[in-house]
Design an enzyme around this catalytic site. Structure first.
Site, PDB file in Angstrom:
ATOM      1  N   CYS A 114      -1.452   1.644  -3.118  1.00  8.89           N
ATOM      2  CA  CYS A 114      -2.472   2.772  -2.826  1.00  8.89           C
ATOM      3  C   CYS A 114      -1.765   4.172  -2.876  1.00  8.89           C
ATOM      4  O   CYS A 114      -2.235   5.280  -3.525  1.00  8.89           O
ATOM      5  CB  CYS A 114      -3.136   2.721  -1.675  1.00  8.89           C
ATOM      6  SG  CYS A 114      -3.390   1.207  -1.042  1.00  8.89           S
ATOM      7  N   GLU A 152     -25.373  15.813  -3.990  1.00 10.13           N
ATOM      8  CA  GLU A 152     -26.967  16.344  -3.572  1.00 10.13           C
ATOM      9  C   GLU A 152     -27.967  15.252  -4.449  1.00 10.13           C
ATOM     10  O   GLU A 152     -28.927  15.026  -3.909  1.00 10.13           O
ATOM     11  CB  GLU A 152     -27.353  17.696  -3.611  1.00 10.13           C
ATOM     12  CG  GLU A 152     -27.400  18.344  -5.215  1.00 10.13           C
ATOM     13  CD  GLU A 152     -27.850  19.806  -5.039  1.00 10.13           C
ATOM     14  OE1 GLU A 152     -28.979  19.953  -4.576  1.00 10.13           O
ATOM     15  OE2 GLU A 152     -27.106  20.515  -5.761  1.00 10.13           O
ATOM     16  N   TYR A 203      -9.018  -3.125 -11.949  1.00  5.95           N
ATOM     17  CA  TYR A 203      -8.673  -1.826 -11.275  1.00  5.95           C
ATOM     18  C   TYR A 203      -7.511  -1.382 -11.455  1.00  5.95           C
ATOM     19  O   TYR A 203      -7.081   0.036 -11.757  1.00  5.95           O
ATOM     20  CB  TYR A 203      -9.441  -1.640  -9.760  1.00  5.95           C
ATOM     21  CG  TYR A 203      -8.303  -1.965  -8.708  1.00  5.95           C
ATOM     22  CD1 TYR A 203      -7.734  -1.095  -8.243  1.00  5.95           C
ATOM     23  CD2 TYR A 203      -8.441  -3.158  -8.118  1.00  5.95           C
ATOM     24  CE1 TYR A 203      -6.842  -1.204  -6.892  1.00  5.95           C
ATOM     25  CE2 TYR A 203      -7.707  -3.359  -7.177  1.00  5.95           C
ATOM     26  CZ  TYR A 203      -6.920  -2.529  -6.508  1.00  5.95           C
ATOM     27  OH  TYR A 203      -5.992  -2.926  -5.356  1.00  5.95           O
ATOM     28  N   GLU A 235      -6.489   1.955 -13.367  1.00  6.30           N
ATOM     29  CA  GLU A 235      -6.041   3.321 -12.918  1.00  6.30           C
ATOM     30  C   GLU A 235      -4.892   3.694 -13.560  1.00  6.30           C
ATOM     31  O   GLU A 235      -4.454   4.826 -13.710  1.00  6.30           O
ATOM     32  CB  GLU A 235      -5.647   2.827 -11.569  1.00  6.30           C
ATOM     33  CG  GLU A 235      -6.999   2.705 -10.648  1.00  6.30           C
ATOM     34  CD  GLU A 235      -6.990   2.396  -9.269  1.00  6.30           C
ATOM     35  OE1 GLU A 235      -7.675   2.640  -8.365  1.00  6.30           O
ATOM     36  OE2 GLU A 235      -5.775   1.948  -8.790  1.00  6.30           O
ATOM     37  N   HIS A 278     -26.751  21.926  -1.403  1.00 11.13           N
ATOM     38  CA  HIS A 278     -26.785  22.596  -2.742  1.00 11.13           C
ATOM     39  C   HIS A 278     -25.750  23.920  -2.855  1.00 11.13           C
ATOM     40  O   HIS A 278     -25.550  24.574  -1.711  1.00 11.13           O
ATOM     41  CB  HIS A 278     -28.040  23.189  -3.002  1.00 11.13           C
ATOM     42  CG  HIS A 278     -28.339  23.839  -4.037  1.00 11.13           C
ATOM     43  ND1 HIS A 278     -28.586  22.940  -5.336  1.00 11.13           N
ATOM     44  CD2 HIS A 278     -28.509  25.014  -4.633  1.00 11.13           C
ATOM     45  CE1 HIS A 278     -28.617  23.728  -6.535  1.00 11.13           C
ATOM     46  NE2 HIS A 278     -28.634  24.958  -5.963  1.00 11.13           N
ATOM     47  N   GLY A 287      -7.938  -5.279 -17.672  1.00 12.04           N
ATOM     48  CA  GLY A 287      -8.981  -4.422 -17.497  1.00 12.04           C
ATOM     49  C   GLY A 287      -9.515  -4.159 -16.147  1.00 12.04           C
ATOM     50  O   GLY A 287     -10.486  -3.793 -15.728  1.00 12.04           O
ATOM     51  N   CYS A 309       0.803  -1.194   0.034  1.00 11.13           N
ATOM     52  CA  CYS A 309       0.156   0.052  -0.047  1.00 11.13           C
ATOM     53  C   CYS A 309       0.881   1.301  -0.040  1.00 11.13           C
ATOM     54  O   CYS A 309       0.766   2.146  -0.761  1.00 11.13           O
ATOM     55  CB  CYS A 309      -0.859  -0.034   1.161  1.00 11.13           C
ATOM     56  SG  CYS A 309      -1.796   1.357   1.221  1.00 11.13           S
ATOM     57  N   LYS A 312       0.336   5.349  -6.156  1.00 12.01           N
ATOM     58  CA  LYS A 312      -0.722   5.407  -7.135  1.00 12.01           C
ATOM     59  C   LYS A 312      -1.440   6.576  -7.114  1.00 12.01           C
ATOM     60  O   LYS A 312      -1.702   7.217  -7.940  1.00 12.01           O
ATOM     61  CB  LYS A 312      -1.611   3.911  -7.085  1.00 12.01           C
ATOM     62  CG  LYS A 312      -2.516   3.820  -7.957  1.00 12.01           C
ATOM     63  CD  LYS A 312      -3.944   4.295  -7.604  1.00 12.01           C
ATOM     64  CE  LYS A 312      -4.537   3.988  -6.460  1.00 12.01           C
ATOM     65  NZ  LYS A 312      -5.221   2.800  -6.466  1.00 12.01           N
TER      66      LYS A 312
END
Ligand code: FAD
Length: 455
Positions: free
Chosen positions: A49, A445, A181, A185, A440, A179, A44, A52
């Site tokens: 992670c 939302e 993740y 990425e 908003h 293909g 990681c 990346k």
């Protein structure tokens, strides 16, 4: 520490799961040692992670420059320096590696460098010194590695996610094989940084296992960005050209020339030559360690957490499994990790955030499913006119009104899904979403303002 043992716990592997288990066990009063053969922090922090995400962030500045111009900013022609990014990334992960090591030491864990192997139900050997430690418990947290399979002629010309972070030059033309993740990425990273990206994958869509609408929309967004998508193909051979480039041939007879070929077709548990079989630990067909809900192997003194068990290969899961193991064995509070609802992100551009069932899975699991969905261009891109799609979908059990799945594609989808994941984990109903006041103007939302059932 008890009687015949040098330690209460020996942890093999200083990644997400191992480090958490070691620190928590030490906090419960256990005597703990940990060994890491590469760099503390594990996949990681060092080559997963964290680097990346830094590269994803770097790659998105090209869109930001385009948007800025739409808001009246004059931006000169931006240039990008790959080596500067790699150097900055290295400084950050070296800092984090130090933090991991210091935190272990502060917790009273004995921190060792080198490969460790199991020599029996209670014995671990540190290969760098030859020392053998007798431990009451052994935790195997050795993670997984990229596999370069299937083997093809010239396959050694390909690289994996282990090497991609430290390339000396940015590839001008890159082929991404796979293909999933990780492939998706890196394709997004290099497309954003200005490389020509080609993806080759066996299936007919990106991201197998994800909701079909996310898969379709991400594929369409990548195609619009100029990523060449070769669906339904496998890579058959690689060869070095006279000019040093890599020539690739595909199963459909087509070919291409690339500076780098990233193979991202899967990962394998790091269980080879670890001594597990001799200790009686059972492995599955893919080499993963078979464990029960408490992460125990068939050998009572040996447990395993994280990617090596191939349950859900994500950092927060490895951390939870490590923590639960330590609480169970040393804290007097037996805990299992729930792998059922896992909010997760794919740091493609546009980003994906997803929690719960895909529409397809929900339809298999329950009688009637109500789908709510919306698609629009992000507000940020309205003035620049850039293509920046947003898509949101709620998958609802029509009988109980419970939200079974929530899927977002678009800017900050990962951030949204972390919070929406709380609601889905709590079992929120569509009525709960409806009675939540919108914030908003935000993109999120829309998650609480979808009123008309799409199907
Ligand atoms: P690891 O973190 O792999 O740690 C295992 C450690 O054990 C390694 O440091 C290894 O060197 C060491 N080791 C192995 N054998 C031995 C031995 N015999 N002796 C001593 N040490 C040994 N997950 C997310 O949640 N979000 C993301 O965005 C994400 N992105 C990723 C991107 C990439 C490119 C990759 C490859 C992975 C990504 N992951 C992500 C997955 C995540 O990195 C892993 O799920 C997580 O690191 C698993 O933790 P672990 O403790 O099981 O193993």
């Amino acid at each position: 520490m008890s009687g015949d043992y040098d330690l209460d716990l020996f942890v093999i592997g200083g990644g997400s799961g191992g480090v958490r288990a070691a620190r928590i066990a030490a906090g419960h009063g256990a005597t703990v040692a940990i060994a890491e053969e590469f760099r503390y922090g594990g996949t990681c922090v060092i080559r997963g992670c964290v680097p990346k995400k830094l590269m994803v962030l770097a790659s998105r500045f090209s869109d930001d420059f385009a948007d800025a111009a739409g808001y009246g900013w004059s931006v000169g022609a931006p240039t990008f320096d790959w080596r500067a990014l790699v150097a900055a990334k290295e400084r950050e992960i070296t800092r984090l590696e130090g933090v991991y090591r210091t935190n272990l030491e502060k917790a009273g864990v004995r921190v060792m460098d080198g490969r460790a192997v199991v020599e029996g139900p209670h014995a671990v050997r540190l290969l760098s010194t030859g020392e053998v430690f007798r431990a009451r418990h052994i935790l195997v947290a050795v993670g997984a590695r990229p596999s370069l399979e299937p083997e093809i002629p010239g396959g050694e010309l390909g690289i994996t996610s282990n090497e991609i972070f430290d390339l000396p030059e940015q590839p001008r033309r890159i082929l991404v094989v796979g293909g999933g993740y990780i492939g998706v990425e890196f394709a997004g990273i290099f497309a954003g940084l200005g490389s020509q990206v080609t993806m080759s994958l066996r299936g007919d869509k990106l991201l197998r296992g994800f909701d079909e609408d996310l898969r379709d929309r991400l594929g369409a967004a990548y195609a619009r960005k100029g990523v060449a998508l070769r669906f339904g193909t496998t890579l058959e051979r690689l060869a070095r050209d006279a000019d040093g480039a890599i020539a690739a041939r595909f199963s459909d007879g087509s070919s291409g020339t690339f500076d780098r070929v990233l193979v991202a077709t899967g990962r394998k548990p790091n269980t080879a030559e670890l001594g597990l079989e001799t200790a009686g630990v059972a492995l599955g067909a893919g080499g993963e360690i078979i464990v029960d809900g408490y992460s125990r192997t068939l050998v009572p003194s040996i447990s395993a957490v994280g990617d090596v068990t191939n349950r859900a290969a994500l950092t927060p899961i490895a951390i939870r499994e490590g923590h639960a193991f330590a609480d169970t064995v040393f804290g007097g509070t037996p805990r299992m990790v729930d792998h059922e609802i896992i909010p997760t992100a794919v740091f493609s551009t546009p980003e994906i955030g997803t929690v719960g069932c895909s529409e397809t899975l929900a339809r298999q699991r329950t009688g009637e499913v109500a789908i709510y969905e919306t698609a629009f261009r992000s507000m940020r891109a309205t003035l620049s006119g850039r293509d920046d799609p947003v898509y949101m979908k709620l998958v609802v059990d029509a009988r109980s009104d419970v939200v079974m799945g929530l899927h977002v594609l678009g800017r900050d989808a990962g951030e949204m899904i972390q919070l929406a994941g709380v609601a889905v984990t709590m079992g929120a109903t569509k009525a709960d979403f409806d009675r939540t006041v919108a914030v908003h103007p935000t993109a999120a939302e829309e998650l609480v303002t979808m009123r008309t059932r799409a199907r």
